[in-house]
Design a protein around this motif. Sequence first.
Motif, PDB file in Angstrom:
ATOM      1  N   VAL A 141       0.875  -1.182   0.000  1.00 21.07           N
ATOM      2  CA  VAL A 141       0.000   0.000   0.000  1.00 21.07           C
ATOM      3  C   VAL A 141       0.906   1.224   0.000  1.00 21.07           C
ATOM      4  CG1 VAL A 141      -1.698   1.326   1.305  1.00 21.07           C
ATOM      5  CG2 VAL A 141      -1.833  -1.169   1.270  1.00 21.07           C
ATOM      6  N   ARG A 142       0.557   2.222  -0.782  1.00 22.20           N
ATOM      7  CA  ARG A 142       1.342   3.464  -0.759  1.00 22.20           C
ATOM      8  C   ARG A 142       0.818   4.352   0.356  1.00 22.20           C
ATOM      9  NH1 ARG A 142       5.013   5.918  -3.833  1.00 22.20           N
ATOM     10  NH2 ARG A 142       5.196   8.178  -3.686  1.00 22.20           N
ATOM     11  N   CYS A 143       1.653   4.626   1.351  1.00 24.95           N
ATOM     12  CA  CYS A 143       1.244   5.423   2.496  1.00 24.95           C
ATOM     13  C   CYS A 143       1.013   6.873   2.065  1.00 24.95           C
ATOM     14  CB  CYS A 143       2.307   5.375   3.591  1.00 24.95           C
ATOM     15  SG  CYS A 143       2.610   3.696   4.219  1.00 24.95           S
ATOM     16  N   GLY A 144       0.063   7.534   2.722  1.00 25.67           N
ATOM     17  CA  GLY A 144      -0.354   8.852   2.311  1.00 25.67           C
ATOM     18  C   GLY A 144       0.688   9.937   2.457  1.00 25.67           C
ATOM     19  N   THR A 175       2.713   0.431  -5.759  1.00 26.58           N
ATOM     20  CA  THR A 175       1.971  -0.810  -5.570  1.00 26.58           C
ATOM     21  C   THR A 175       1.853  -1.495  -6.928  1.00 26.58           C
ATOM     22  OG1 THR A 175      -0.185   0.196  -5.999  1.00 26.58           O
ATOM     23  CG2 THR A 175       0.643   0.304  -3.735  1.00 26.58           C
ATOM     24  N   MET A 176       1.460  -2.748  -6.913  1.00 29.95           N
ATOM     25  CA  MET A 176       1.312  -3.449  -8.186  1.00 29.95           C
ATOM     26  C   MET A 176       0.200  -2.832  -9.015  1.00 29.95           C
ATOM     27  SD  MET A 176       3.843  -5.349  -8.024  1.00 29.95           S
ATOM     28  CE  MET A 176       3.605  -6.119  -9.635  1.00 29.95           C
ATOM     29  N   GLU A 177      -0.830  -2.281  -8.356  1.00 28.97           N
ATOM     30  CA  GLU A 177      -1.906  -1.632  -9.096  1.00 28.97           C
ATOM     31  C   GLU A 177      -1.406  -0.374  -9.808  1.00 28.97           C
ATOM     32  OE1 GLU A 177      -2.099  -2.663  -5.956  1.00 28.97           O
ATOM     33  OE2 GLU A 177      -3.420  -4.378  -6.236  1.00 28.97           O
ATOM     34  N   GLN A 178      -0.506   0.342  -9.173  1.00 28.79           N
ATOM     35  CA  GLN A 178       0.052   1.542  -9.802  1.00 28.79           C
ATOM     36  C   GLN A 178       0.928   1.192 -10.996  1.00 28.79           C
ATOM     37  OE1 GLN A 178       1.804   3.116  -6.165  1.00 28.79           O
ATOM     38  NE2 GLN A 178       0.482   4.914  -6.286  1.00 28.79           N
ATOM     39  N   LEU A 179       1.610   0.056 -10.921  1.00 28.50           N
ATOM     40  CA  LEU A 179       2.489  -0.337 -12.022  1.00 28.50           C
ATOM     41  C   LEU A 179       1.706  -0.853 -13.210  1.00 28.50           C
ATOM     42  CD1 LEU A 179       5.360  -2.056 -10.028  1.00 28.50           C
ATOM     43  CD2 LEU A 179       5.514   0.047 -11.354  1.00 28.50           C
ATOM     44  N   GLY A 180       0.555  -1.473 -12.948  1.00 35.05           N
ATOM     45  CA  GLY A 180      -0.295  -1.912 -14.045  1.00 35.05           C
ATOM     46  C   GLY A 180       0.031  -3.309 -14.544  1.00 35.05           C
ATOM     47  N   ASP A 181      -0.696  -3.724 -15.576  1.00 28.32           N
ATOM     48  CA  ASP A 181      -0.546  -5.065 -16.139  1.00 28.32           C
ATOM     49  C   ASP A 181       0.824  -5.229 -16.792  1.00 28.32           C
ATOM     50  OD1 ASP A 181      -3.124  -5.623 -15.362  1.00 28.32           O
ATOM     51  OD2 ASP A 181      -4.000  -5.095 -17.305  1.00 28.32           O
ATOM     52  N   GLY A 182       1.287  -6.463 -16.776  1.00 29.23           N
ATOM     53  CA  GLY A 182       2.539  -6.782 -17.447  1.00 29.23           C
ATOM     54  C   GLY A 182       3.776  -6.524 -16.622  1.00 29.23           C
ATOM     55  N   VAL A 183       3.612  -6.002 -15.408  1.00 22.88           N
ATOM     56  CA  VAL A 183       4.752  -5.735 -14.530  1.00 22.88           C
ATOM     57  C   VAL A 183       4.762  -6.789 -13.431  1.00 22.88           C
ATOM     58  CG1 VAL A 183       5.815  -4.088 -12.959  1.00 22.88           C
ATOM     59  CG2 VAL A 183       4.650  -3.285 -15.021  1.00 22.88           C
ATOM     60  N   SER A 184       5.937  -7.310 -13.150  1.00 25.55           N
ATOM     61  CA  SER A 184       6.070  -8.358 -12.148  1.00 25.55           C
ATOM     62  C   SER A 184       7.260  -8.071 -11.255  1.00 25.55           C
ATOM     63  CB  SER A 184       6.252  -9.718 -12.837  1.00 25.55           C
ATOM     64  OG  SER A 184       6.592 -10.716 -11.897  1.00 25.55           O
ATOM     65  N   ARG A 185       7.152  -8.479  -9.994  1.00 25.17           N
ATOM     66  CA  ARG A 185       8.301  -8.390  -9.086  1.00 25.17           C
ATOM     67  C   ARG A 185       9.302  -9.512  -9.339  1.00 25.17           C
ATOM     68  NH1 ARG A 185       4.284  -8.238  -4.300  1.00 25.17           N
ATOM     69  NH2 ARG A 185       3.628  -6.072  -4.196  1.00 25.17           N
ATOM     70  N   ASP A 186       8.887 -10.526 -10.095  1.00 25.78           N
ATOM     71  CA  ASP A 186       9.679 -11.753 -10.163  1.00 25.78           C
ATOM     72  C   ASP A 186      11.071 -11.547 -10.733  1.00 25.78           C
ATOM     73  OD1 ASP A 186       7.433 -12.956  -9.138  1.00 25.78           O
ATOM     74  OD2 ASP A 186       6.767 -13.783 -11.070  1.00 25.78           O
ATOM     75  N   ASP A 187      11.209 -10.613 -11.661  1.00 24.76           N
ATOM     76  CA  ASP A 187      12.496 -10.410 -12.329  1.00 24.76           C
ATOM     77  C   ASP A 187      13.345  -9.333 -11.676  1.00 24.76           C
ATOM     78  OD1 ASP A 187      11.890 -12.321 -14.261  1.00 24.76           O
ATOM     79  OD2 ASP A 187      10.888 -10.847 -15.545  1.00 24.76           O
ATOM     80  N   TYR A 188      12.824  -8.699 -10.641  1.00 20.32           N
ATOM     81  CA  TYR A 188      13.522  -7.533 -10.119  1.00 20.32           C
ATOM     82  C   TYR A 188      14.909  -7.881  -9.575  1.00 20.32           C
ATOM     83  CZ  TYR A 188      14.390  -3.020  -8.056  1.00 20.32           C
ATOM     84  OH  TYR A 188      14.954  -1.799  -7.765  1.00 20.32           O
ATOM     85  N   HIS A 189      15.035  -8.998  -8.884  1.00 19.58           N
ATOM     86  CA  HIS A 189      16.334  -9.324  -8.286  1.00 19.58           C
ATOM     87  C   HIS A 189      17.386  -9.550  -9.359  1.00 19.58           C
ATOM     88  CE1 HIS A 189      16.300 -13.860  -8.815  1.00 19.58           C
ATOM     89  NE2 HIS A 189      15.053 -13.536  -9.121  1.00 19.58           N
TER      90      HIS A 189
END
Length: 233
Positions: free
Chosen positions: A40-43, A51-65
Motif C-alpha cells: 500500500v502506498r502510504c499517504g 503498488t502493483m496496481e500503480q504499475l499496471g498489467d505486465g509488470v512483475s516483481r519476479d524479475d527484479y532481483h
Amino acid sequence: MPAQPEGDPAPEDGALPAGAVARASERTLSLYVHVPFCAVRCGYCDFNTYTMEQLGDGVSRDDYHRDAAAEVRFARSVLDAAGAPPRALHSVFFGGGTPTLLPARELANMLGQARQSFGLAPDAEVTVEANPDSVTAETFDVLAEAGVTRVSFGMQSAVPHVLRVLERTHTPANVPRAVGWAKERGLGTSVDLIYGTPGESVADWRTSLEAALEMDSDHVSAYSLIIEDGTKL
C-alpha cells in the motif's frame, strides 16, 4: 526537501565524471539497493515506490532481483572504466519501498552479486528494511545466512489510530515479535518512529516511544512527519 549541492555534469556517454573518482582510494565505498514495491502506498510517502496496481498489467516483481543484480555488475564496470581503484563495500543497504515484499532468497541473491562484484569488507554492515507484517522467522534465517547484519523495522507508531492516519497497514503487536525473531538469529535491529502525525497526542507519542524502548533494539530513529507536495496526506 533541501536543494542538493551542485556537482559535476553527468557525461553524456554514461561514464563517471572525473571528480567522482578523485581520491577514491581515500574513501569507503557503499551500495544502496532500492526495492520500489509496497503493498500500500502510504499517504505521506513521496519516495519512488509503487503498488502493483500503480504499475499496471505486465509488470512483475519476479524479475527484479535479476535486474538489480545486473545493475550491480554494471556499476562495477563503470567504476572500472573510470579508473576507480577496487574497494570492498563498507556497507550495503536494501531500502524502499518494502524490500521484504521480495522473497528473502532474492534479497540474498542480490547481496551475493554485490559480494561477487565488489567484495565485502570484514566489518561491513548489511542492512535490510522490513515491514513487520511481511516477514517470518524463516526470513531471518535466510538473511542471516546470506550475510545480512542488521534489520531496520518500519514501526512508525504503536497506536492504531496514528497508524491509520499514516496508512500503515501492519499490526502493532507484530513489531516486537519480528524484532525478536531477528535478534534470536544474531542480527542487529533498529526501529523507525514518526512523530507529529495529525491527531497524535503527547500520550500517544509516549506510548510509541516506550513500546520501541521495550524491544531493546540497538537503535531507534525518530522522524518528524513532513507533508510533502503531491502526496495524498
